[in-house]
Design a protein around this motif. Structure first.
Motif, short mmCIF file in Angstrom:
data_model
loop_
_atom_site.label_atom_id
_atom_site.label_comp_id
_atom_site.label_asym_id
_atom_site.label_seq_id
_atom_site.Cartn_x
_atom_site.Cartn_y
_atom_site.Cartn_z
N PRO A 1 47.24 33.75 41.66
CA PRO A 1 47.30 33.96 43.12
C PRO A 1 47.79 32.74 43.87
O PRO A 1 48.24 32.85 45.01
CB PRO A 1 45.85 34.29 43.48
CG PRO A 1 45.02 33.73 42.37
CD PRO A 1 45.87 33.84 41.15
N ASP A 2 47.75 31.57 43.23
CA ASP A 2 48.23 30.34 43.86
C ASP A 2 49.69 30.06 43.55
O ASP A 2 50.24 29.04 43.96
CB ASP A 2 47.38 29.15 43.40
CG ASP A 2 47.39 28.98 41.87
OD1 ASP A 2 47.90 29.87 41.16
OD2 ASP A 2 46.86 27.96 41.39
N THR B 1 43.83 40.48 38.09
CA THR B 1 43.10 41.68 38.51
C THR B 1 43.65 42.20 39.84
O THR B 1 44.37 41.50 40.55
CB THR B 1 41.61 41.39 38.66
OG1 THR B 1 41.43 40.30 39.60
CG2 THR B 1 40.99 41.00 37.33
N ASP C 1 42.15 42.67 42.64
CA ASP C 1 41.71 41.91 43.82
C ASP C 1 42.23 40.48 43.81
O ASP C 1 41.94 39.71 44.72
CB ASP C 1 40.19 41.93 43.95
CG ASP C 1 39.47 41.19 42.82
OD1 ASP C 1 40.14 40.60 41.94
OD2 ASP C 1 38.22 41.21 42.82
N ARG C 2 43.00 40.13 42.76
CA ARG C 2 43.65 38.83 42.64
C ARG C 2 42.65 37.67 42.59
O ARG C 2 42.99 36.53 42.89
CB ARG C 2 44.66 38.60 43.79
CG ARG C 2 45.76 39.63 43.82
CD ARG C 2 46.72 39.41 44.97
NE ARG C 2 47.39 38.12 44.92
CZ ARG C 2 48.43 37.82 44.16
NH1 ARG C 2 48.95 38.75 43.36
NH2 ARG C 2 48.98 36.61 44.19
N ARG C 3 41.45 37.94 42.16
CA ARG C 3 40.43 36.91 42.09
C ARG C 3 40.09 36.49 40.66
O ARG C 3 39.23 35.63 40.46
CB ARG C 3 39.15 37.37 42.80
CG ARG C 3 39.34 37.57 44.30
CD ARG C 3 38.05 37.96 44.97
NE ARG C 3 38.22 38.09 46.41
CZ ARG C 3 37.25 38.41 47.26
NH1 ARG C 3 36.01 38.65 46.79
NH2 ARG C 3 37.49 38.52 48.54
N ALA C 4 40.74 37.11 39.69
CA ALA C 4 40.42 36.79 38.30
C ALA C 4 41.58 37.20 37.40
O ALA C 4 42.47 37.97 37.79
CB ALA C 4 39.15 37.51 37.86
N ARG D 1 37.03 37.89 31.26
CA ARG D 1 37.37 37.68 32.66
C ARG D 1 37.27 36.20 33.00
O ARG D 1 36.22 35.58 32.82
CB ARG D 1 36.43 38.47 33.57
CG ARG D 1 36.72 38.31 35.06
CD ARG D 1 35.64 39.00 35.90
NE ARG D 1 35.95 38.99 37.31
CZ ARG D 1 35.64 38.00 38.16
NH1 ARG D 1 35.00 36.91 37.69
NH2 ARG D 1 35.95 38.08 39.44
N ASP E 1 37.53 33.66 36.12
CA ASP E 1 37.55 33.57 37.57
C ASP E 1 38.74 32.70 38.00
O ASP E 1 38.91 31.57 37.51
CB ASP E 1 36.24 32.95 38.08
CG ASP E 1 36.14 32.97 39.59
OD1 ASP E 1 36.80 32.13 40.24
OD2 ASP E 1 35.39 33.82 40.12
N ALA E 2 39.57 33.21 38.89
CA ALA E 2 40.81 32.51 39.26
C ALA E 2 40.54 31.25 40.07
O ALA E 2 41.39 30.35 40.12
CB ALA E 2 41.73 33.44 40.04
N ARG E 3 39.38 31.14 40.67
CA ARG E 3 39.05 29.94 41.47
C ARG E 3 38.36 28.88 40.63
O ARG E 3 38.70 27.69 40.72
CB ARG E 3 38.17 30.33 42.66
CG ARG E 3 37.85 29.16 43.60
CD ARG E 3 37.05 29.64 44.81
NE ARG E 3 35.77 30.19 44.40
CZ ARG E 3 34.66 29.47 44.19
NH1 ARG E 3 34.70 28.14 44.33
NH2 ARG E 3 33.54 30.05 43.84
N ASP F 1 37.70 44.03 40.31
CA ASP F 1 37.33 42.64 40.06
C ASP F 1 37.43 42.25 38.59
O ASP F 1 37.15 41.11 38.22
CB ASP F 1 35.93 42.35 40.58
CG ASP F 1 34.85 43.22 39.93
OD1 ASP F 1 35.18 43.97 38.98
OD2 ASP F 1 33.70 43.17 40.39
#
Length: 320
Positions: free
Chosen positions: A151-152, A201, A203-206, A219, A221-223, A268
């Protein structure tokens, strides 16, 4: 009606196609398979693995394991061409996963290219084919397998030898590869290929990442990079290789098992429910796939042939 108005109306009628007409004609004109140029001089033929798609320009890129060449195709043309030479070009003797970012830059994973050789583990090229970076990844036993854009906007590469994900991005000091996530305390290294296919994913969070040798999904976590197992209800995903997400559905290409598993994936990425298992062609070992202009393109690797022979193909029907 005046003569000029009549002519204008006829011209409009002649050039206007009913909704779906031109699009449908173009769709049906697209080839059902794409031909890859093989290496006639190779004693083991040509074997392929990764595929990246440039949705905006209608292009796709396929990596060649035997030599490291990268081939490029157009969605409407049956014949691809060699886009990047291999056999040592930019230090590249083999190539694996491949993806494309929003700017059209192409990221290539090198598999074992750098193990014990000091050669690059990965490369980044502009859409024109200019080398932007040839990088070593952190570590000494790194097998970069697949890659996805986060996502970044950075590229995230999986390591098949250890439970690690490497992040590649351009900063003020230029392109850099860093160890983004080390999940070795959670994911036990097993014999064979560990982390492979990777997708973002909904939701673009993982990221969801496949561990093919044991048939599990993880999974990240993207953050934070924190890793947890994806609950799959015990679905058989052994030989999981390429992953393709279509909205809330995840397709898992199970290479040597010659199956494609389809699961319903939560937005998610925490849960996945098996919907179907479909047999692929018994004459092919499909490794991975990407969606391009509404169709899924699958790479026929030729991994089941000691000395690969043509035709070398990317196919749209995995059962044939």
């Amino acid at each position: 009606m005046k003569r000029t108005s009549l002519i204008s109306a006829l011209l409009v009628a002649a050039t206007t196609v009913p909704l779906g007409g031109a699009a449908d004609a173009h769709h049906h004109a697209r080839p059902s398979s794409y031909r890859l140029a093989g290496d006639a001089d190779s004693p083991v033929g040509s074997k392929f693995e990764g595929i990246g798609a440039d949705e905006r320009r209608g292009l796709f890129y396929v990596s060649e394991v035997t030599g490291g060449e990268v081939h490029r195709g157009e969605v409407g043309a049956a014949q691809t061409r060699e886009w990047l030479a291999g056999d040592g070009t930019d230090g590249r003797y083999t190539a694996r996963g491949i993806t494309v970012d929003a700017a059209g830059n192409v990221y290539v994973a090198g598999g074992p290219n750098g193990i014990g050789t000091g050669r690059p583990d990965l490369w980044v090229y502009s859409k024109e084919g200019h080398l932007l970076a040839a990088l070593r990844a952190p570590g000494t036993d790194v097998f970069l397998n697949d890659v996805a854009i986060g996502p970044d906007g950075a590229a995230y590469f999986t390591n098949s030898n250890d439970a690690q994900v490497v992040r590649v991005a351009r900063g003020r000091a230029g392109w850099r590869a860093t160890l983004w996530a080390d999940a070795s305390a959670t994911i036990t290294r097993q014999t064979g290929f560990n982390l492979g296919g990777i997708v973002l994913t909904a939701d673009r969070r993982a990221f969801v990442v496949a561990q093919g040798n044991v048939g599990r999904l993880w999974r990240f976590d993207a953050r934070t990079g924190a890793v947890t197992p994806v609950a799959t209800g015990g679905a058989d995903l052994v030989d999981a290789d390429g992953l393709v997400r279509h909205g809330g559905r995840l397709s898992v290409v199970r290479n040597f098992s010659k199956m494609i598993a389809t699961l319903r994936l939560s937005s998610d990425g925490r849960r996945a429910t098996l919907l179907s298992q479909r047999a692929t062609s018994p004459d092919r070992v499909l490794t991975t796939a990407k969606t391009l202009r509404g169709r899924v393109l699958y790479v026929d690797s030729k991994f089941d042939e000691a000395a690969a022979t043509g035709p070398y193909q990317v196919v749209t029907d995995p059962t044939r």
